[in-house]
Design a protein around this motif. Structure first.
Motif, PDB file in Angstrom:
ATOM      1  N   LEU A 107      34.870  47.105  44.883  1.00 50.06           N
ATOM      2  CA  LEU A 107      34.170  45.848  44.630  1.00 50.06           C
ATOM      3  C   LEU A 107      32.814  45.791  45.317  1.00 50.06           C
ATOM      4  O   LEU A 107      32.002  44.925  45.010  1.00 50.06           O
ATOM      5  CB  LEU A 107      35.022  44.666  45.120  1.00 50.06           C
ATOM      6  N   LYS A 109      36.216  46.400  36.821  1.00 42.53           N
ATOM      7  CA  LYS A 109      37.069  45.208  36.737  1.00 42.53           C
ATOM      8  C   LYS A 109      38.444  45.358  37.368  1.00 42.53           C
ATOM      9  O   LYS A 109      39.034  44.369  37.772  1.00 42.53           O
ATOM     10  CB  LYS A 109      37.259  44.801  35.258  1.00 42.53           C
ATOM     11  N   TRP A 163      38.881  43.901  40.778  1.00 36.37           N
ATOM     12  CA  TRP A 163      38.761  42.454  40.757  1.00 36.37           C
ATOM     13  C   TRP A 163      40.082  41.816  40.320  1.00 36.37           C
ATOM     14  O   TRP A 163      40.576  40.893  40.942  1.00 36.37           O
ATOM     15  CB  TRP A 163      37.612  42.114  39.795  1.00 36.37           C
ATOM     16  N   ARG A 208      42.752  42.213  43.094  1.00 33.44           N
ATOM     17  CA  ARG A 208      42.552  41.229  44.162  1.00 33.44           C
ATOM     18  C   ARG A 208      43.142  39.871  43.796  1.00 33.44           C
ATOM     19  O   ARG A 208      43.884  39.279  44.571  1.00 33.44           O
ATOM     20  CB  ARG A 208      41.044  41.031  44.384  1.00 33.44           C
TER      21      ARG A 208
END
Ligand SMILES: Nc1ncnc2c1ncn2[C@@H]1O[C@H](COP(=O)(O)OP(=O)(O)O)[C@@H](O)[C@H]1O
Ligand SMILES: [Mg+2]
Lengths: 295, 247
Positions: free
Chosen positions: A117, A147, A150, A153
């Motif tokens: 990220l 992605k 993301w 997370r």
């Protein structure tokens, strides 16, 4: 998953489902549905307005705009969907493992996500295009690389929150296996969170892909793609605005349908939210009855 | 039936890489016999819930052993159908996406997976804990706290395990509802020969239902007494606690 039928009580949701499924179907069956060859050039028909043969008119090379829109579903929607599925799949697996088992494995996986990220998205995409060259598949590869972390997370946070609940403790005490607990308990409750993040990611990926194609970095001519159609129409923006409107409005309608659909999905899946709307309807009937009584 | 031997537990204070540890349980040893009701009493924060999680095999003790019929409780196969639980926080004790039926079915499915047979048992179980059959298709947010705890008890007895661990199961309920649930538990204990491990900070509730109580203080066992001898406890701490109740 028994709650899906609630979705169909909401008219807007129904309309969104209709738009989404018909778009997907049109993309898959493009060769049968499109009235003309999307790449066939007719110089004599440049900027022709709508006719029975070319329902949305012709572009600067005399190609059928409607057919190009339909063929454009493939890169703009279908390939983005595949990309989404891959990155969401990786993110979900990592997010569930991290959030459920916690401890060392979580710490390790989250550091890897942090690293992934820490690269700024657009710059990374441009860098990948710079190294691998322009083209749809490289942009989609960049999307997956950007992605998944993301998704991991967000899903991990959601899973972690639910995995502390007492009903999970109860199942663990009974000796139910970890994967069964995840599937039976955590997947349903975190599904709304996953649906909302993936729909917003889906819309933003569609817009980003269109953006990159608009810049000439994505799909290459003469293949049709919504962003590229916008780009091609740009030169005649003022004299022939309808050429820009066709892909523009299609994109907006489709993206909105996806967003409405996930909102409705969230309401339909959650028994708490659903009963509020049920009660409201009940109240309405009750009040109407009251009015009758008075009259 | 359940043998706890010199169990120690501590948690890391601060972050993942912090060295500092907080010792929550120190040298806990006791035995639990099948069919009895053992109360675990102590102030909040003294480690009762932590001990409860260890007894259910959800977490592993740092040192020491917990054996259930001679097998390590940490193994899923060892505790399957032998231990069950009811928790304090009724707002999260049933999955909000599950109906009462689905929640009870989860326990029933651990025994046999015959759907027809299990579905017929749900009504019987609900009736057994004093709930209307119409609760069956309700979601937890449509039930009161007392009703949810009854569903949790139904779900716990559905496993047919001889021992149920109740961690502050009545503490978050109102006074009169507390009494109703206690009476239900007592009735089940007498009729169905159930055994409980009853974790609470409420001595009165423990005195009502337990055969023995274990008094805990900051992670250690202070004293274990039979309920008849509760009045002449030895340790000063337990005396002080009793005094406070009487006054
Ligand atoms: N998972 C955990 N991580 C860190 N500390 C914990 C954890 N669980 C409990 N503790 C600590 O252990 C102590 C005892 O907690 P608990 O067993 O919940 O007490 P009780 O149930 O008796 O009120 C508390 O000080 C709490 O901060
Ligand atoms: Mg506690």
């Amino acid at each position: 998953m028994k709650r899906f039928h609630y979705l169909f009580k909401d008219r807007l949701a129904l309309l969104s489902v209709f738009i989404i499924t018909s778009t997907l179907a049109a993309g898959v069956f493009a060769p049968w549905i499109a009235p003309n060859d999307p790449e066939e050039v007719h110089m004599e028909l440049r900027f022709a307005s709508a006719s029975w043969e070319y329902l949305l008119g012709n572009d600067h090379l005399g190609r059928c705009v409607l057919s190009r829109l339909i063929y454009g579903i493939r890169p703009s929607v279908l390939w983005v969907l595949v990309t989404l599925a891959i990155s969401l799949g990786i993110g979900t697996i990592i997010g569930f493992i991290s959030g459920y088992f916690k401890g060392k494995i979580d710490a390790l996986l989250m550091r890897v996500c942090d690293i992934a990220l820490s690269f700024p998205g657009y710059v990374m995409t441009l860098a990948i295009i710079g190294v691998l060259g322009v083209g749809l598949e490289n942009i989609l590869l960049a999307f997956v690389l950007m992605k998944w972390a993301w998704f991991a997370r967000i899903i991990r946070t959601s899973v972690m929150q639910y995995s502390n609940a007492e009903y999970i403790k109860f199942s663990k005490a009974l000796g139910v296996g970890s994967f069964r607990i995840m599937w039976k308990h955590i997947v349903p409750v975190s599904l709304p969170d996953i649906a909302v993040t993936s729909s917003s990611a889906f819309s933003s990926m569609i817009l980003q892909l269109s953006g990159f194609s608009f810049l000439g970095l994505g799909v290459q001519a003469p293949q049709a793609e919504w962003g590229m159609m916008l780009n091609e129409a740009r030169q005649v923006m003022f004299s022939r605005p309808e050429l820009m409107l066709a892909p523009g409005i299609t994109t907006i309608i489709f993206v909105s349908a996806v967003n409405f659909f996930t909102d409705a999905l969230q309401v339909a899946l959650d028994p708490k939210l659903m009963s509020v709307t049920k009660k409201k309807q009940g109240k309405g009937i009750y009040q109407a009855a009251n009015l009758h009584g008075k009259a | 039936m359940l043998v706890v031997d010199r169990v120690n537990m501590s948690y890391r204070k601060g972050g993942m890489f912090s060295r500092e540890k907080q010792q929550v349980l120190k040298n806990i040893s006791f035995q639990y016999e099948q069919g009895e009701c053992l109360g675990i009493i102590g102030e909040s924060g003294c480690g009762k819930s932590t001990l409860g999680r260890l007894l259910m095999g959800i977490e592993k003790p740092e040192r020491g052993t917990i054996l259930l019929k001679g097998e390590d409780i940490g193994r899923k196969s060892a505790r399957k159908g032998r231990i069950s639980a009811v928790f304090q926080d009724y707002t999260s004790s049933i999955n909000p996406y599950f109906t009462v039926e689905q929640a009870v079915m989860e326990s029933l499915n651990m025994k046999t997976s015959s759907r027809k047979f299990n579905q017929s048992k749900v009504d019987h179980l609900l009736q057994h804990v004093g709930l209307e059959p119409s609760c069956r298709y309700k979601y937890p947010h449509e039930l009161s706290g007392g009703q949810i705890q009854r569903v949790c008890i139904a779900r716990a007895i559905a496993t047919e395990s001889p021992c149920i661990l109740l961690d502050e199961a009545i503490s978050s309920l109102d006074g009169s509802v507390q009494m109703q649930v206690l009476q239900l538990l007592k009735k089940l204990k007498e009729n169905d020969k159930l055994g409980y491990i009853f974790i609470t900070h409420d001595i009165k509730a423990a005195a009502f239902i337990c055969d023995r109580v274990m008094i805990m203080r900051s992670g250690q066992v202070e004293e274990i007494v039979n309920i008849e001898h509760l009045n002449n406890v030895q340790s000063p701490y337990a005396r002080k606690m009793l005094q406070m109740i009487i006054n």
